[in-house]
Design an enzyme around this catalytic site. Structure first.
Site, PDB file in Angstrom:
ATOM      1  CB  ALA A 253       5.631  13.779   6.147  1.00 36.47           C
ATOM      2  N   GLY A 255       1.912  17.519   3.977  1.00 35.61           N
ATOM      3  CA  GLY A 255       2.006  18.972   3.975  1.00 35.61           C
ATOM      4  C   GLY A 255       3.437  19.451   4.066  1.00 35.61           C
TER       5      GLY A 255
END
Length: 303
Positions: A253, A255
Site C-alpha cells: 500500500a 504506492g
C-alpha cells in the site's frame, strides 16, 4: 470544498510473512499471518480520507463489495474514516475480492488477486453513479477493476472538466484513447516500461519515458522510483524529487498511500512539487508498518 472521487477495488488481504519469495515447487515455512483490509481503490480512498484537511476535501468512493460479512465490515470501516460510501454497491452472490500477499523479510511484497465483486464494477455501475464523477474536482483510478468501466469513467470526467489521475497498476497495456483522457499518470518503473517500452535506469531514461506519455497527450508524468523518490515531468521538463529515508518493514500500500495523498495535496492547492513531497511523507510512514490500510497514516502524523 473540493471533491475527490476514487473509483476502484476493494479486497480482503490475506497476508503471510516469508523469509524470501519461494521458487516454483518450493515450500516455505511462513511466519505471522493476518487478514487486513486492502484493494488499490480502497487503499487510495482511505489514504486520501486520512491525510486530507477535512475542511477542504471530501472523499467519495465508487466500488463493489460482495454480500459477505467482510465486505460489510470494510464498508463500515470506510465510513469511520469519513469516506462517503453511498456509491459502494453490494453484489448479491459474490464474494468481496481477495488478495494473497507474501511479505518478505526484505520488506518487499508479492501479491495474487482474485477479483470477486470487483469484476462487477462495470459500465452500468459507472453510469449509475456518473453524477459523482461529473461533480468531482478530481477522479482517481487504478486498474484492478474492469477496463471498459475505467475508460467510461475517465471520458465522463474529461467531458465535465474533472481532473483525472491514473495510477496504472497492476501493469497492463492501455489504449492511446484512454491515455489521451489522463491529466496525471503515476506509474512505477515496471509499469512505465510496459506502457512506454523504456526501462528507467536514470534521470535521462526517465525523461525519455515521460516524453512517450507526453506524446500521448498526458501533461503531467510522475514516475515513482521507490526509495529513490519520484521523477516529475511537466511538458517535457523533468526533475527527481527525493523521498524520505526510512527502514522499510512492509511496502504493501505504499504506492496507494502516495497516490491518495498526492490527489489530496493538489486539491488543497499545493503545487505539484509540494504535493509530491507531501505524498512522499505519507508513503514513507506507511512502509514502516505492517499491512495495507492499517499502515496508512493520519494527517497529524504528516504535520
Amino acid at each position: 470544498m473540493k471533491k475527490l472521487c476514487v473509483l476502484g477495488s476493494v479486497n480482503a488481504d490475506h497476508v503471510v510473512r516469508v523469509p524470501y519469495f519461494p521458487q516454483a515447487g518450493e515450500t516455505l515455512k511462513g511466519g505471522a499471518y493476518h487478514i487486513a483490509y486492502g484493494g488499490k481503490g480502497a487503499n487510495q480512498a482511505v489514504a486520501a480520507a486520512r491525510v486530507r484537511d477535512r475542511s477542504l476535501v471530501s472523499v467519495d468512493f465508487i466500488a463493489c463489495i460482495g454480500s459477505d460479512e467482510i465486505g460489510i465490515a470494510m464498508k463500515q470501516a470506510f465510513e469511520r474514516d469519513g469516506i462517503y460510501t453511498d456509491h459502494i454497491v453490494e453484489i448479491a452472490d459474490q464474494m468481496t475480492g481477495i488478495a494473497m500477499i507474501q511479505v518478505a523479510d526484505s520488506g518487499e511484497n508479492s501479491i495474487v488477486i482474485s477479483a470477486g465483486a470487483n469484476a462487477k464494477l462495470d459500465e452500468k455501475v459507472v453510469e449509475a453513479h456518473q453524477t459523482i464523477i461529473e461533480t468531482a474536482d478530481c477522479l482517481l483510478v487504478q486498474l484492478e477493476t474492469p477496463l471498459q468501466a475505467i475508460e467510461k469513467a475517465v471520458k465522463i470526467a474529461k467531458a465535465h472538466h474533472t481532473q483525472v489521475i491514473l495510477n496504472p497498476a497492476p501493469a497492463q497495456p492501455l489504449s492511446d484513447e484512454l491515455l489521451a483522457h489522463i491529466d496525471i499518470i503515476t506509474p512505477n518503473e515496471t509499469e512505465t516500461a510496459l506502457l512506454t517500452g523504456v526501462h528507467v535506469t536514470d534521470e535521462q531514461t526517465a525523461q525519455q519515458a515521460a516524453n512517450v506519455f507526453h506524446q500521448k497527450g498526458i501533461q503531467t508524468v510522475l514516475i515513482t522510483l521507490g526509495a529513490k523518490g519520484a521523477f516529475l515531468s511537466e511538458n517535457g521538463k523533468g526533475e527527481i524529487i527525493e523521498g524520505f529515508k526510512v527502514k522499510a518493514l512492509d511496502t504493501t500500500a505504499a504506492g496507494d498511500t502516495f497516490n491518495g495523498a498526492l490527489a489530496v495535496a493538489l486539491l488543497e492547492g499545493k503545487t505539484l512539487q509540494q504535493a509530491v513531497v507531501f505524498a512522499h511523507k505519507a508513503s514513507s510512514i506507511s512502509v514502516t508498518r505492517l499491512g495495507a490500510q492499517n499502515s496508512i497514516p493520519q494527517r497529524a502524523e504528516l504535520n
